[in-house]
Design an enzyme around this catalytic site. Structure first.
Site, PDB file in Angstrom:
ATOM      1  N   ASP A  54      56.339  60.064  75.860  1.00  0.00           N
ATOM      2  CA  ASP A  54      54.903  59.784  75.989  1.00  0.00           C
ATOM      3  C   ASP A  54      54.545  58.465  75.304  1.00  0.00           C
ATOM      4  O   ASP A  54      55.215  58.048  74.352  1.00  0.00           O
ATOM      5  CB  ASP A  54      54.120  60.949  75.343  1.00  0.00           C
ATOM      6  CG  ASP A  54      52.675  60.978  75.807  1.00  0.00           C
ATOM      7  OD1 ASP A  54      52.307  60.228  76.741  1.00  0.00           O
ATOM      8  OD2 ASP A  54      51.892  61.749  75.223  1.00  0.00           O
ATOM      9  N   GLY A  55      53.482  57.842  75.801  1.00  0.00           N
ATOM     10  CA  GLY A  55      52.930  56.662  75.125  1.00  0.00           C
ATOM     11  C   GLY A  55      53.163  55.341  75.839  1.00  0.00           C
ATOM     12  O   GLY A  55      52.826  54.280  75.291  1.00  0.00           O
ATOM     13  N   ASN A  56      53.686  55.389  77.061  1.00  0.00           N
ATOM     14  CA  ASN A  56      53.922  54.131  77.791  1.00  0.00           C
ATOM     15  C   ASN A  56      52.618  53.378  78.040  1.00  0.00           C
ATOM     16  O   ASN A  56      52.544  52.155  77.848  1.00  0.00           O
ATOM     17  CB  ASN A  56      54.550  54.405  79.164  1.00  0.00           C
ATOM     18  CG  ASN A  56      55.946  54.972  79.064  1.00  0.00           C
ATOM     19  OD1 ASN A  56      56.565  54.905  78.015  1.00  0.00           O
ATOM     20  ND2 ASN A  56      56.434  55.529  80.156  1.00  0.00           N
ATOM     21  N   ARG A  67      49.685  53.599  76.504  1.00  0.00           N
ATOM     22  CA  ARG A  67      49.053  53.070  75.280  1.00  0.00           C
ATOM     23  C   ARG A  67      49.837  51.886  74.708  1.00  0.00           C
ATOM     24  O   ARG A  67      49.265  50.957  74.161  1.00  0.00           O
ATOM     25  CB  ARG A  67      48.905  54.193  74.243  1.00  0.00           C
ATOM     26  CG  ARG A  67      47.680  55.076  74.517  1.00  0.00           C
ATOM     27  CD  ARG A  67      47.741  56.352  73.746  1.00  0.00           C
ATOM     28  NE  ARG A  67      48.792  57.225  74.250  1.00  0.00           N
ATOM     29  CZ  ARG A  67      49.437  58.115  73.526  1.00  0.00           C
ATOM     30  NH1 ARG A  67      49.160  58.248  72.241  1.00  0.00           N
ATOM     31  NH2 ARG A  67      50.364  58.868  74.070  1.00  0.00           N
ATOM     32  N   ARG A 104      49.125  49.144  82.557  1.00  0.00           N
ATOM     33  CA  ARG A 104      49.916  50.355  82.271  1.00  0.00           C
ATOM     34  C   ARG A 104      51.304  50.298  82.909  1.00  0.00           C
ATOM     35  O   ARG A 104      52.280  50.804  82.359  1.00  0.00           O
ATOM     36  CB  ARG A 104      49.169  51.598  82.761  1.00  0.00           C
ATOM     37  CG  ARG A 104      47.926  51.928  81.969  1.00  0.00           C
ATOM     38  CD  ARG A 104      47.186  53.120  82.583  1.00  0.00           C
ATOM     39  NE  ARG A 104      47.999  54.318  82.639  1.00  0.00           N
ATOM     40  CZ  ARG A 104      48.207  55.144  81.612  1.00  0.00           C
ATOM     41  NH1 ARG A 104      47.641  54.908  80.454  1.00  0.00           N
ATOM     42  NH2 ARG A 104      48.974  56.207  81.745  1.00  0.00           N
ATOM     43  N   HIS A 109      55.235  51.459  81.717  1.00  0.00           N
ATOM     44  CA  HIS A 109      56.217  52.319  82.387  1.00  0.00           C
ATOM     45  C   HIS A 109      57.551  51.578  82.567  1.00  0.00           C
ATOM     46  O   HIS A 109      58.617  52.149  82.402  1.00  0.00           O
ATOM     47  CB  HIS A 109      55.673  52.807  83.724  1.00  0.00           C
ATOM     48  CG  HIS A 109      54.529  53.769  83.575  1.00  0.00           C
ATOM     49  ND1 HIS A 109      54.570  54.830  82.700  1.00  0.00           N
ATOM     50  CD2 HIS A 109      53.306  53.824  84.159  1.00  0.00           C
ATOM     51  CE1 HIS A 109      53.434  55.512  82.759  1.00  0.00           C
ATOM     52  NE2 HIS A 109      52.641  54.909  83.635  1.00  0.00           N
ATOM     53  N   GLU A 163      51.224  67.945  86.402  1.00  0.00           N
ATOM     54  CA  GLU A 163      49.884  67.427  86.075  1.00  0.00           C
ATOM     55  C   GLU A 163      49.789  65.915  86.326  1.00  0.00           C
ATOM     56  O   GLU A 163      48.703  65.401  86.605  1.00  0.00           O
ATOM     57  CB  GLU A 163      49.525  67.724  84.609  1.00  0.00           C
ATOM     58  CG  GLU A 163      49.271  69.195  84.304  1.00  0.00           C
ATOM     59  CD  GLU A 163      50.526  70.072  84.376  1.00  0.00           C
ATOM     60  OE1 GLU A 163      51.636  69.571  84.084  1.00  0.00           O
ATOM     61  OE2 GLU A 163      50.403  71.255  84.746  1.00  0.00           O
ATOM     62  N   ARG A 219      47.202  61.583  88.536  1.00  0.00           N
ATOM     63  CA  ARG A 219      47.010  60.158  88.201  1.00  0.00           C
ATOM     64  C   ARG A 219      46.647  59.351  89.443  1.00  0.00           C
ATOM     65  O   ARG A 219      46.937  59.777  90.571  1.00  0.00           O
ATOM     66  CB  ARG A 219      48.282  59.605  87.574  1.00  0.00           C
ATOM     67  CG  ARG A 219      48.542  60.272  86.246  1.00  0.00           C
ATOM     68  CD  ARG A 219      49.347  59.432  85.333  1.00  0.00           C
ATOM     69  NE  ARG A 219      49.427  60.100  84.046  1.00  0.00           N
ATOM     70  CZ  ARG A 219      50.026  59.606  82.988  1.00  0.00           C
ATOM     71  NH1 ARG A 219      50.604  58.436  83.038  1.00  0.00           N
ATOM     72  NH2 ARG A 219      50.045  60.272  81.863  1.00  0.00           N
ATOM     73  N   LEU A 268      77.873  64.112  79.852  1.00  0.00           N
ATOM     74  CA  LEU A 268      76.489  64.519  79.556  1.00  0.00           C
ATOM     75  C   LEU A 268      75.798  65.086  80.785  1.00  0.00           C
ATOM     76  O   LEU A 268      75.817  64.480  81.860  1.00  0.00           O
ATOM     77  CB  LEU A 268      75.707  63.278  79.072  1.00  0.00           C
ATOM     78  CG  LEU A 268      74.223  63.525  78.747  1.00  0.00           C
ATOM     79  CD1 LEU A 268      74.073  64.304  77.442  1.00  0.00           C
ATOM     80  CD2 LEU A 268      73.454  62.204  78.668  1.00  0.00           C
ATOM     81  N   ARG A 275      52.051  68.365  71.214  1.00  0.00           N
ATOM     82  CA  ARG A 275      51.872  69.378  72.258  1.00  0.00           C
ATOM     83  C   ARG A 275      53.186  69.564  73.004  1.00  0.00           C
ATOM     84  O   ARG A 275      54.016  68.664  73.060  1.00  0.00           O
ATOM     85  CB  ARG A 275      50.869  68.886  73.312  1.00  0.00           C
ATOM     86  CG  ARG A 275      49.438  69.018  72.967  1.00  0.00           C
ATOM     87  CD  ARG A 275      48.614  68.837  74.239  1.00  0.00           C
ATOM     88  NE  ARG A 275      48.636  67.485  74.740  1.00  0.00           N
ATOM     89  CZ  ARG A 275      47.826  66.513  74.321  1.00  0.00           C
ATOM     90  NH1 ARG A 275      46.951  66.750  73.372  1.00  0.00           N
ATOM     91  NH2 ARG A 275      47.904  65.309  74.841  1.00  0.00           N
TER      92      ARG A 275
HETATM   93  C1  FPP Z   1      54.010  59.020  79.561  1.00  0.00           C
HETATM   94  O1  FPP Z   1      53.318  57.861  79.254  1.00  0.00           O
HETATM   95  C2  FPP Z   1      55.047  58.742  80.504  1.00  0.00           C
HETATM   96  C3  FPP Z   1      55.041  59.091  81.810  1.00  0.00           C
HETATM   97  C4  FPP Z   1      53.967  59.848  82.491  1.00  0.00           C
HETATM   98  C5  FPP Z   1      56.152  58.733  82.650  1.00  0.00           C
HETATM   99  C6  FPP Z   1      57.466  58.702  81.952  1.00  0.00           C
HETATM  100  C7  FPP Z   1      58.392  58.030  82.826  1.00  0.00           C
HETATM  101  C8  FPP Z   1      59.271  57.084  82.468  1.00  0.00           C
HETATM  102  C9  FPP Z   1      59.547  56.652  81.090  1.00  0.00           C
HETATM  103  C10 FPP Z   1      60.058  56.412  83.495  1.00  0.00           C
HETATM  104  C11 FPP Z   1      60.471  57.147  84.720  1.00  0.00           C
HETATM  105  C12 FPP Z   1      61.680  57.934  84.515  1.00  0.00           C
HETATM  106  C13 FPP Z   1      62.905  57.676  84.971  1.00  0.00           C
HETATM  107  C14 FPP Z   1      63.946  58.711  84.777  1.00  0.00           C
HETATM  108  C15 FPP Z   1      63.301  56.438  85.644  1.00  0.00           C
HETATM  109  P1  FPP Z   1      51.781  57.859  79.533  1.00  0.00           P
HETATM  110  O2  FPP Z   1      51.530  57.069  80.760  1.00  0.00           O
HETATM  111  O3  FPP Z   1      51.269  59.262  79.554  1.00  0.00           O
HETATM  112  O4  FPP Z   1      51.289  57.104  78.264  1.00  0.00           O
HETATM  113  P2  FPP Z   1      49.867  57.240  77.582  1.00  0.00           P
HETATM  114  O5  FPP Z   1      49.791  58.655  77.052  1.00  0.00           O
HETATM  115  O6  FPP Z   1      49.935  56.230  76.508  1.00  0.00           O
HETATM  116  O7  FPP Z   1      48.859  56.947  78.644  1.00  0.00           O
END
Ligand code: FPP
Length: 247
Positions: free
Chosen positions: A28-30, A32, A41, A45, A75, A79, A139, A195
């Site tokens: 989580d946190g991409n 932000r 955003r 990612h 969920e 988006r 793995l 969470r």
């Molecule tokens: C949460 O950040 C992250 C996601 C919803 C996507 C996670 C996906 C990846 C890291 C890449 C895709 C995966 C692969 C296997 C290639 P957020 O957008 O909820 O961040 P925020 O809470 O800061 O808005």
């Protein structure tokens, strides 16, 4: 595949006898991370996908047997369409770029969740990666895509009940997507929230939980080492007592 000797693990500050078998991560946190830098955003990612490489590599090298990553929850379908499109594009790009190296390292890829919701190009890319790596001995990399824990449980229970009128816990476990990875030992969530967000609800019954404020794009192997050290220091009793009878 495990690469490091016990001595090397100790040099990392890790206890060779207390490496979790199954690690799960809520990345989580991409968004932000990007917003804080004044970037869109999507840039978060992309940075998130780049962070994956070293984490998967290191997890495999220290001898973790299974790694389950929350890439897209049921969920997340709420988006905006363009953000979903960007995530799908990144997913395809990621597999195309990394599949050969993952295969060489003996990683076995498996998607968990309902892949049929995704555009055909995503489905085909993921299925091809699963097929190519299906017999690999290293793995077990489970990637949750359009995954929800309650939906997984409902599915497993329906299957278990169709087999027997009184299924036991073992029977239900057998029908989970992650059946061959077993229970989660360590659940990590980055990005500052504490969470579980409908992730692996059955499998985390006795997991140690590790929450960090570090946002996913900044989660380096040093951060993973911190989580593994923290895990090694936990006292896992599974509801029982210590051998000396103390709590
Ligand atoms: C949460 O950040 C992250 C996601 C919803 C996507 C996670 C996906 C990846 C890291 C890449 C895709 C995966 C692969 C296997 C290639 P957020 O957008 O909820 O961040 P925020 O809470 O800061 O808005």
């Amino acid at each position: 595949m495990k690469k490091y000797s016990d001595r090397e693990l100790i040099a990392f500050g890790l206890d060779p006898k207390r490496i979790p078998k199954h690690v799960a991560i809520i990345m989580d946190g991409n968004g932000r991370w990007a917003t804080a830098k004044g970037l869109p955003r999507a840039a978060g990612h992309r940075a998130g996908v780049n962070a994956l490489k070293d984490i998967i590599r290191f997890t495999s090298d220290v001898g973790v047997e299974s790694l389950t990553l929350y890439a897209f929850s049921t969920e997340n379908r709420k988006r905006p369409k363009d953000e979903i499109g960007i995530l799908c594009g990144l997913l395809i790009e990621y597999f195309n770029r990394e599949i050969d190296e993952l295969h060489e390292n003996g990683v076995r890829i498996k998607s968990i969740g309902d892949l049929s919701w995704f555009p055909m190009a995503v489905q085909e890319t993921v299925r091809a990666a699963e097929k190519k790596t299906a017999d690999n001995p290293g793995l077990k990399l489970n990637i949750a895509l359009n995954y929800g824990g309650r939906a997984e449980l409902l599915r497993a229970m329906k299957l278990a009940f169709s087999e027997s009128a009184e299924p036991n816990e073992t029977a239900i476990s057998r029908f989970l997507y992650t059946a061959d990875s077993g229970d989660v030992d360590l659940l990590i969530r980055t990005g500052g929230e504490a969470r579980v967000s409908n992730f692996l609800l059955w499998q985390i019954a006795y997991a140690e939980l590790y929450f960090t404020d570090v946002k996913w794009p900044n989660f380096t192997r040093e951060e993973l080492i911190k989580a593994l050290r923290d895990f090694a220091g936990r006292d896992r009793r599974y509801g029982g007592l210590k051998p000396n009878g103390a709590k």
